[in-house]
Design a protein around this motif. Sequence first.
Motif, PDB file in Angstrom:
ATOM      1  N   SER A 167       9.744   0.387  10.938  1.00  0.00           N
ATOM      2  CA  SER A 167       8.553   1.350  11.463  1.00  0.00           C
ATOM      3  C   SER A 167       8.442   2.456  11.230  1.00  0.00           C
ATOM      4  O   SER A 167       7.925   3.454  11.688  1.00  0.00           O
ATOM      5  CB  SER A 167       8.811   0.861  13.115  1.00  0.00           C
ATOM      6  N   SER A 168       9.610   3.124  10.599  1.00  0.00           N
ATOM      7  CA  SER A 168       9.156   4.408  10.198  1.00  0.00           C
ATOM      8  C   SER A 168       8.203   4.731   8.916  1.00  0.00           C
ATOM      9  O   SER A 168       7.644   3.574   8.477  1.00  0.00           O
ATOM     10  CB  SER A 168      10.680   4.901   9.152  1.00  0.00           C
ATOM     11  N   SER A 169       7.543   6.241   8.813  1.00  0.00           N
ATOM     12  CA  SER A 169       6.181   5.725   8.013  1.00  0.00           C
ATOM     13  C   SER A 169       6.938   6.390   6.924  1.00  0.00           C
ATOM     14  O   SER A 169       5.651   5.616   5.885  1.00  0.00           O
ATOM     15  CB  SER A 169       5.994   7.898   8.637  1.00  0.00           C
ATOM     16  N   ASP A 170       7.978   6.292   6.231  1.00  0.00           N
ATOM     17  CA  ASP A 170       8.123   6.288   4.993  1.00  0.00           C
ATOM     18  C   ASP A 170       8.068   4.811   4.420  1.00  0.00           C
ATOM     19  O   ASP A 170       7.182   4.364   3.654  1.00  0.00           O
ATOM     20  CB  ASP A 170       9.457   7.221   4.094  1.00  0.00           C
ATOM     21  N   LEU A 171       8.981   4.149   5.128  1.00  0.00           N
ATOM     22  CA  LEU A 171       8.717   2.128   4.521  1.00  0.00           C
ATOM     23  C   LEU A 171       7.675   1.944   5.028  1.00  0.00           C
ATOM     24  O   LEU A 171       7.337   0.873   4.528  1.00  0.00           O
ATOM     25  CB  LEU A 171       9.940   1.897   5.710  1.00  0.00           C
ATOM     26  N   LYS A 172       6.786   2.140   5.971  1.00  0.00           N
ATOM     27  CA  LYS A 172       5.319   1.407   6.251  1.00  0.00           C
ATOM     28  C   LYS A 172       4.654   1.629   5.571  1.00  0.00           C
ATOM     29  O   LYS A 172       3.355   0.759   4.805  1.00  0.00           O
ATOM     30  CB  LYS A 172       5.460   2.268   7.662  1.00  0.00           C
ATOM     31  N   GLU A 173       4.679   3.306   4.979  1.00  0.00           N
ATOM     32  CA  GLU A 173       3.905   3.066   3.643  1.00  0.00           C
ATOM     33  C   GLU A 173       4.183   2.208   2.526  1.00  0.00           C
ATOM     34  O   GLU A 173       2.605   1.546   1.781  1.00  0.00           O
ATOM     35  CB  GLU A 173       3.665   4.711   3.247  1.00  0.00           C
ATOM     36  N   ARG A 174       5.781   2.362   2.136  1.00  0.00           N
ATOM     37  CA  ARG A 174       5.692   1.177   0.740  1.00  0.00           C
ATOM     38  C   ARG A 174       4.849  -0.222   1.306  1.00  0.00           C
ATOM     39  O   ARG A 174       4.978  -1.272   0.871  1.00  0.00           O
ATOM     40  CB  ARG A 174       7.077   1.256   0.885  1.00  0.00           C
ATOM     41  N   ILE A 175       5.327  -0.862   2.544  1.00  0.00           N
ATOM     42  CA  ILE A 175       4.630  -2.030   3.085  1.00  0.00           C
ATOM     43  C   ILE A 175       3.330  -2.722   2.958  1.00  0.00           C
ATOM     44  O   ILE A 175       3.090  -3.390   2.509  1.00  0.00           O
ATOM     45  CB  ILE A 175       5.535  -2.448   4.418  1.00  0.00           C
ATOM     46  N   GLU A 176       2.648  -1.695   3.305  1.00  0.00           N
ATOM     47  CA  GLU A 176       1.569  -1.315   2.810  1.00  0.00           C
ATOM     48  C   GLU A 176       1.039  -1.743   2.018  1.00  0.00           C
ATOM     49  O   GLU A 176      -0.345  -2.018   1.739  1.00  0.00           O
ATOM     50  CB  GLU A 176       0.506  -0.108   3.950  1.00  0.00           C
ATOM     51  N   LEU A 177       1.376  -0.224   0.887  1.00  0.00           N
ATOM     52  CA  LEU A 177       1.179  -0.347  -0.801  1.00  0.00           C
ATOM     53  C   LEU A 177       1.963  -1.659  -0.871  1.00  0.00           C
ATOM     54  O   LEU A 177       0.697  -2.535  -2.000  1.00  0.00           O
ATOM     55  CB  LEU A 177       1.637   0.517  -0.759  1.00  0.00           C
ATOM     56  N   LEU A 178       2.521  -2.728  -0.330  1.00  0.00           N
ATOM     57  CA  LEU A 178       2.691  -3.736  -0.759  1.00  0.00           C
ATOM     58  C   LEU A 178       2.089  -4.637  -0.990  1.00  0.00           C
ATOM     59  O   LEU A 178       1.626  -5.699  -1.592  1.00  0.00           O
ATOM     60  CB  LEU A 178       4.387  -4.327  -0.325  1.00  0.00           C
ATOM     61  N   GLY A 209       8.779  -4.039  -8.005  1.00  0.00           N
ATOM     62  CA  GLY A 209       9.482  -2.906  -8.111  1.00  0.00           C
ATOM     63  C   GLY A 209       9.305  -2.727  -6.260  1.00  0.00           C
ATOM     64  O   GLY A 209      10.117  -2.473  -5.140  1.00  0.00           O
ATOM     65  N   LEU A 210       8.227  -2.676  -5.516  1.00  0.00           N
ATOM     66  CA  LEU A 210       8.338  -2.171  -4.318  1.00  0.00           C
ATOM     67  C   LEU A 210       8.720  -3.540  -3.219  1.00  0.00           C
ATOM     68  O   LEU A 210       9.418  -2.867  -2.394  1.00  0.00           O
ATOM     69  CB  LEU A 210       7.022  -2.787  -3.400  1.00  0.00           C
ATOM     70  N   VAL A 211       9.066  -4.216  -3.508  1.00  0.00           N
ATOM     71  CA  VAL A 211       9.680  -5.503  -2.570  1.00  0.00           C
ATOM     72  C   VAL A 211      11.938  -4.908  -2.919  1.00  0.00           C
ATOM     73  O   VAL A 211      12.604  -5.279  -2.207  1.00  0.00           O
ATOM     74  CB  VAL A 211       9.998  -6.505  -3.556  1.00  0.00           C
ATOM     75  N   ALA A 212      11.917  -4.646  -3.855  1.00  0.00           N
ATOM     76  CA  ALA A 212      12.943  -3.859  -4.536  1.00  0.00           C
ATOM     77  C   ALA A 212      13.852  -2.642  -3.521  1.00  0.00           C
ATOM     78  O   ALA A 212      15.178  -2.726  -3.260  1.00  0.00           O
ATOM     79  CB  ALA A 212      13.685  -4.007  -6.100  1.00  0.00           C
ATOM     80  N   GLU A 213      12.299  -1.573  -3.488  1.00  0.00           N
ATOM     81  CA  GLU A 213      12.608  -0.611  -2.980  1.00  0.00           C
ATOM     82  C   GLU A 213      12.662  -0.514  -1.298  1.00  0.00           C
ATOM     83  O   GLU A 213      13.818  -0.136  -1.250  1.00  0.00           O
ATOM     84  CB  GLU A 213      11.841   0.235  -3.128  1.00  0.00           C
ATOM     85  N   ILE A 214      11.966  -1.986  -0.580  1.00  0.00           N
ATOM     86  CA  ILE A 214      11.931  -1.921   0.292  1.00  0.00           C
ATOM     87  C   ILE A 214      13.582  -2.671   1.123  1.00  0.00           C
ATOM     88  O   ILE A 214      13.639  -1.893   1.624  1.00  0.00           O
ATOM     89  CB  ILE A 214      10.988  -2.781   0.876  1.00  0.00           C
ATOM     90  N   LYS A 215      13.735  -3.267   0.268  1.00  0.00           N
ATOM     91  CA  LYS A 215      15.305  -3.951   0.376  1.00  0.00           C
ATOM     92  C   LYS A 215      16.483  -3.066   0.125  1.00  0.00           C
ATOM     93  O   LYS A 215      17.048  -2.912   1.366  1.00  0.00           O
ATOM     94  CB  LYS A 215      15.915  -5.859  -0.640  1.00  0.00           C
ATOM     95  N   GLN A 216      16.349  -2.182  -0.422  1.00  0.00           N
ATOM     96  CA  GLN A 216      17.699  -0.954  -0.878  1.00  0.00           C
ATOM     97  C   GLN A 216      17.470  -0.023   0.617  1.00  0.00           C
ATOM     98  O   GLN A 216      18.202   0.278   0.592  1.00  0.00           O
ATOM     99  CB  GLN A 216      17.020  -0.120  -2.030  1.00  0.00           C
ATOM    100  N   ALA A 217      16.198   0.393   0.649  1.00  0.00           N
ATOM    101  CA  ALA A 217      16.050   1.125   2.302  1.00  0.00           C
ATOM    102  C   ALA A 217      16.733   0.818   3.390  1.00  0.00           C
ATOM    103  O   ALA A 217      17.082   1.377   3.668  1.00  0.00           O
ATOM    104  CB  ALA A 217      14.983   1.657   1.824  1.00  0.00           C
ATOM    105  N   ILE A 218      16.274  -0.132   3.202  1.00  0.00           N
ATOM    106  CA  ILE A 218      17.348  -1.681   4.564  1.00  0.00           C
ATOM    107  C   ILE A 218      18.358  -1.236   4.605  1.00  0.00           C
ATOM    108  O   ILE A 218      19.386  -1.103   5.416  1.00  0.00           O
ATOM    109  CB  ILE A 218      16.166  -2.714   4.767  1.00  0.00           C
ATOM    110  N   ALA A 219      19.040  -1.481   3.186  1.00  0.00           N
ATOM    111  CA  ALA A 219      20.372  -2.436   2.854  1.00  0.00           C
ATOM    112  C   ALA A 219      21.066  -0.771   3.698  1.00  0.00           C
ATOM    113  O   ALA A 219      22.095  -0.314   4.054  1.00  0.00           O
ATOM    114  CB  ALA A 219      20.896  -2.663   1.631  1.00  0.00           C
TER     115      ALA A 219
END
Length: 753
Positions: free
Chosen positions: A663-674, A695-705
């Motif tokens: 729900s953070s703003s940074d990751l939310k933008e990437r999810i919306e972009l995805l 690439g977006l999926v990898a970035e989101i997973k990496q952020a959560i990890a």
Amino acid sequence: MATMIQSPVSYTGNLAVKPTASDLLGSSSNGVCDVPLKALGRARLGATKRRDFAIVAKVKKGSKHEYPWPEDPDLNVKGGVLSHLSPFKPLKEKPKPVTLDFEKPLMDLQKKIIDVQKMANETGLDFSDQIISLENKYQQALKDLYTHLTPIQRVNIARHPNRPTFLDHVFNITEKFVELHGDRAGYDDPAIVTGLGTINGRSYMFIGHQKGRNTKENIMRNFGMPTPHGYRKALRMMNYADHHGFPIVTFIDTPGAYADLKSEELGQGEAIAFNLRTMFGLKVPIVSIVIGEGGSGGALAIGCANKLLMLENAVFYVASPEACAAILWKTAKASPKAAEKLKITAKELTKLQIADGVIPEPLGGAHADSYWTSQQIKDAIVESMDELVKMDTETLLKHRAQKFRKIGGFQEGIPIDPKRKVNMKKKEEPIVPISKTSESELRDEVEKVKQQVLEASKSSTGRPETGLKEMVAKLEREIDYEHDEAAKALGMEDKILMLREEIGKGRNLSDQLAHPALKEKIEQLKVEFAKNLPSAPNYHSLVSKIDMLKELSKAFNPSNKGATKDELRLEINKRFDELMNRPDVKQKIETLKAEIANSGVSNLDSSLELKEKVMQLNGELESEFKAVLKSVGLQVVPTNQEALEKINAFDEEVQMIIDDVVSSSDLKERIELLKAEVEKLGNSPNEDSKTKIQGLVAEIKQAIAEAISSPELKEKHERLAADVLESSNGSLGKEGAEDSQVKVNQQINRSFV
């Protein structure tokens, strides 16, 4: 016309003596003129009683300077003496042979050869074979000894009393030689000899330290230790050579400058320093040769040359091994160790680029064949001078200055010899190797490893972990390299380096990372890098390598937990069957069954004795089965409700962290972009869109990890594991520990549904 005044004093008796030069000095005191002083001293001057008296002055004797300063200077020379003008003549007696301690085994062989020759002469028998054999042994032992000399042994050879001196070499290599004397200040230091000589028709100025060939000469030459007058004489000859264009050759053979009180009073340090400065400005080539020992500034005062050459057994040091041992090890007996550590031999100094070459000596040292050694020196001088005379003045001066500027210096960017690199300090940050493997080759290697893993899983050997680990490590290095290349292409390399330096400045890294401002900078840089990464030219290659690493990671850590459980269940059943089919266990069970059948009891509760026997057999079988499972790395853990509650609470905490990150703003933008990219893709497949989505999926997973890999969460996980282990009687069990990690992974994957 001058008027002559008569003295009223009459001269009688002893006063009527012939006046000396001092007596004719006039005096106007007391009205007495032109009266001899002696007469004034002895005249009665009108006294009625004769009284003879004399004036006596006692001169206090001053302290005489000891050797090498002369006791009775020549009165005709103002300020000193020139008493050492005698030419260098051959010795009347041949020097006595001197055997060094390490040469005594050779002397034993030589003595045997002499004894056999004497026996052959006395008996008339033929012992030629024995003599030849002994001589061969002697030559081989001599070769072995002098090709493996220790540093302290070379020091002893350099100090050998019979070693040829500077003038010995000069008269062997020159066609003509004229010695020049004096420092033009009233003294001629015998410890330094200078002169003009010719080699192959070319004139040179020769300057060198001169030791004596026996005790008498050593005393006269002050054992080759110059006073300030010697260095000033050398300086005068250098300026003379520079003025007339004579190349300079200096011979170094001194323990050091003479350090006594008068030398210091007359400016020993100033004389050496002036020589050092002047030699760097001379416009003629200079070659220095160390023929014996070169000690400290006394050697360097005539050693600032374009080329420094050393005889094979010569040494060049800032402090003698004995002095070094006395300072560092508090005893001169440690001089062999000091000589080794100081690196003072010709071979070591050539490696260090302090000396420019080594001149060979015959076996046994330079004194074994002084003429041959002199010819080697001559060849080295001619070769070096032929090279130096071709240089113009500016190049020659730069060449001399650069020789000394590079001593002890270093230059970055030059490859280091692996042997030297062993003892160097390791760099804190490892250098990322440059990628040399193409993407297609990497894909082939990954497929090959996957095939090996598949084949190994079917057999009983298991998966090939070594090859798999190596491939995973290689892919990780490739991905790191791709990230660095992407940072360079995006122009963010400097920002990353600056942030790394800022993080590395503090003593405690964890405290710095907890700092809000620094943490915010890190997050901003991460967001900026992730946002610009798809525009990097190597983005597709990076994504491809990340996918390969994921495939191998699955093979390395298989997520098919059901298959693992099935295999474990089969293994347990197999072990249980083996236990139950054992003859002793079968016999116990059959005996108990027969006893129950014979008793005619339909319910075990009615017979406490039989029930107790059954329970006892059950306990024995259970303990034996536990031992069997323990032998294969398994352990029976009783069910613990409290431990399960702790694990579930930890899972809920992890889920809350994941929800906050999503729900953070940074990751939310990437999810919306995805989501936008997925809708844009629709039913028309596009390689670029697919790559961008991956690439977006990898970035989101990496952020959560990264969010769930915080030190606090890891600490809680370790504490939970310890608590569960303790509450489960010393073992957590494989399944319980794996369940907690699997649930965390499931939470991560669930966020992408």
